[in-house]
Design an enzyme around this catalytic site. Structure first.
Site, PDB file in Angstrom:
ATOM      1  N   PRO A 138      50.361  71.865  13.465  1.00 11.31           N
ATOM      2  CA  PRO A 138      51.511  72.307  12.691  1.00 11.31           C
ATOM      3  C   PRO A 138      52.282  71.099  12.180  1.00 11.31           C
ATOM      4  CG  PRO A 138      52.092  72.276  14.989  1.00 11.31           C
ATOM      5  CD  PRO A 138      50.669  71.805  14.905  1.00 11.31           C
ATOM      6  N   VAL A 140      55.904  69.679   9.496  1.00  7.65           N
ATOM      7  CA  VAL A 140      57.206  69.998   8.904  1.00  7.65           C
ATOM      8  C   VAL A 140      57.251  69.709   7.411  1.00  7.65           C
ATOM      9  CG1 VAL A 140      58.431  69.632  11.075  1.00  7.65           C
ATOM     10  CG2 VAL A 140      58.162  67.729   9.468  1.00  7.65           C
ATOM     11  N   GLY A 141      56.177  69.214   6.834  1.00  8.71           N
ATOM     12  CA  GLY A 141      56.174  68.930   5.407  1.00  8.71           C
ATOM     13  C   GLY A 141      54.777  68.695   4.885  1.00  8.71           C
ATOM     14  N   GLN A 194      48.383  65.815  -0.906  1.00  7.38           N
ATOM     15  CA  GLN A 194      47.721  65.572   0.375  1.00  7.38           C
ATOM     16  C   GLN A 194      46.536  66.497   0.611  1.00  7.38           C
ATOM     17  OE1 GLN A 194      51.659  65.439   2.724  1.00  7.38           O
ATOM     18  NE2 GLN A 194      50.308  64.071   3.858  1.00  7.38           N
ATOM     19  N   GLY A 251      54.455  58.278   9.979  1.00  2.00           N
ATOM     20  CA  GLY A 251      53.003  58.197   9.924  1.00  2.00           C
ATOM     21  C   GLY A 251      52.483  59.215   8.941  1.00  2.00           C
ATOM     22  N   CYS A 252      51.193  59.206   8.715  1.00  2.00           N
ATOM     23  CA  CYS A 252      50.602  60.115   7.729  1.00  2.00           C
ATOM     24  C   CYS A 252      49.114  60.236   8.008  1.00  2.00           C
ATOM     25  CB  CYS A 252      50.844  59.568   6.326  1.00  2.00           C
ATOM     26  SG  CYS A 252      50.248  60.612   4.982  1.00  2.00           S
ATOM     27  N   LEU A 253      48.585  61.449   7.896  1.00  2.00           N
ATOM     28  CA  LEU A 253      47.154  61.643   8.093  1.00  2.00           C
ATOM     29  C   LEU A 253      46.324  60.896   7.061  1.00  2.00           C
ATOM     30  CD1 LEU A 253      46.628  65.359   9.164  1.00  2.00           C
ATOM     31  CD2 LEU A 253      46.219  63.291  10.484  1.00  2.00           C
ATOM     32  N   HIS A 264      59.952  61.429   2.105  1.00  2.00           N
ATOM     33  CA  HIS A 264      58.539  61.173   2.394  1.00  2.00           C
ATOM     34  C   HIS A 264      57.647  62.003   1.475  1.00  2.00           C
ATOM     35  CE1 HIS A 264      55.273  60.095   5.399  1.00  2.00           C
ATOM     36  NE2 HIS A 264      54.706  61.063   4.708  1.00  2.00           N
ATOM     37  N   GLU A 265      57.966  63.281   1.341  1.00  2.31           N
ATOM     38  CA  GLU A 265      57.135  64.170   0.521  1.00  2.31           C
ATOM     39  C   GLU A 265      57.250  63.835  -0.967  1.00  2.31           C
ATOM     40  OE1 GLU A 265      54.940  65.886   1.778  1.00  2.31           O
ATOM     41  OE2 GLU A 265      55.613  65.983   3.847  1.00  2.31           O
ATOM     42  N   HIS A 281      55.087  60.999  -1.928  1.00  2.00           N
ATOM     43  CA  HIS A 281      53.691  61.376  -2.166  1.00  2.00           C
ATOM     44  C   HIS A 281      53.464  61.752  -3.626  1.00  2.00           C
ATOM     45  CE1 HIS A 281      51.489  61.207   1.573  1.00  2.00           C
ATOM     46  NE2 HIS A 281      52.461  61.828   2.230  1.00  2.00           N
TER      47      HIS A 281
END
Length: 253
Positions: A107, A109-110, A115, A171-173, A214-215, A218
């Site tokens: 899960p 939050v953004g 992505q 961080g980011c996947l 952050h979003e 992107h």
């Protein structure tokens, strides 16, 4: 700031979570000119997420696609705006539905559309009491983290409302397994359209403001590593290690 706050163990931690296959949201619809699929990933991908809940769902399910990784052009180019008259279309609604589902299954939050390989200016975000309960109270207090309901913003425009900032780890996947400290504004205003094409404005502060920034980054082709304090970059396993001498302390300025 106390020692505890200078060694907070996780911020915006992505989780590599396989998901069940999602139906291609636009497989039966023609591509309008404003949509081009990512060349290496297509539309079915794992979720990218921002808030660390540990690894409790790491082994869930399986899925044919993979999260778009750093280096894929879709993550390094500006996403296309959605034509206002198209926001309420079946195609855009399906994209939004799948983004929300992927974010919640992670899960997270953004999530930004880029992505999951869709170069459109759409973001979804949501933070819940349950998610917040997994983090230490002193940490969420320092982050000014509060729950908020699901937000869908199409063609978001963001501006800061003050010059006050804070440093926390992100961080980011798309750069999986690493973290870096990023300075963000504490108060922002976001305008755009909701999922049905109605104009909206959100005044965000604290952790919600960080998620928005952050979003929205992107959508501009910017990853957190492009903005981080480079000497704080570390593998996830080293998040508990102290910060190097000379780097900013964690928390608000």
């Amino acid at each position: 700031m106390s020692t505890t706050l200078t060694r907070l163990p996780h911020r915006f931690l992505p989780l590599s979570t396989p998901l069940k296959p999602l139906k291609n949201p636009i497989s039966t619809l023609p591509f309008p000119p404003l949509i081009r699929p990512s060349p290496s990933t297509g539309f079915a991908t794992k979720a990218g997420w921002l808030m660390g809940l540990g690894s409790r769902n790491k082994n869930r399910g399986g899925m044919s696609g993979e999260i778009v990784k750093a280096g894929d052009p879709v993550l390094h180019e500006r996403a296309d705006e959605v034509a206002v008259e198209e926001i309420g279309s079946e195609m855009v609604q399906k994209i939004v539905d799948d983004m929300v589902r992927v974010m919640r299954l992670a899960p997270g939050v953004g999530l930004a559309a880029t992505q999951i390989g869709i170069p459109l200016r759409i973001i979804v975000l949501e933070d819940t009491k349950e998610y917040i309960s997994y983090a230490p109270k002193d940490e969420t207090k320092a982050q000014e983290r509060r729950p908020f309901n699901l937000l869908v913003v199409v063609n978001p425009q963001l501006k800061n409302k003050s010059n006050k900032t804070a440093f926390f780890f992100e961080g980011c996947l798309s750069v999986d397994g690493y973290r870096g400290m990023v300075e963000r504004y504490l108060e922002v205003e976001v305008t755009g359209y909701d999922r049905f094409g109605k104009p909206i404005k959100v005044d965000a502060s604290g952790w919600q403001a960080r998620i928005f920034q952050h979003e929205c980054d992107h959508l501009e082709g910017t990853l957190y590593v492009d903005k981080m304090v480079s000497r704080t970059f570390r593998i996830t396993e080293n998040l508990d290690l102290p910060l190097a001498n000379g780097v900013p302390r964690l928390g608000a300025r």
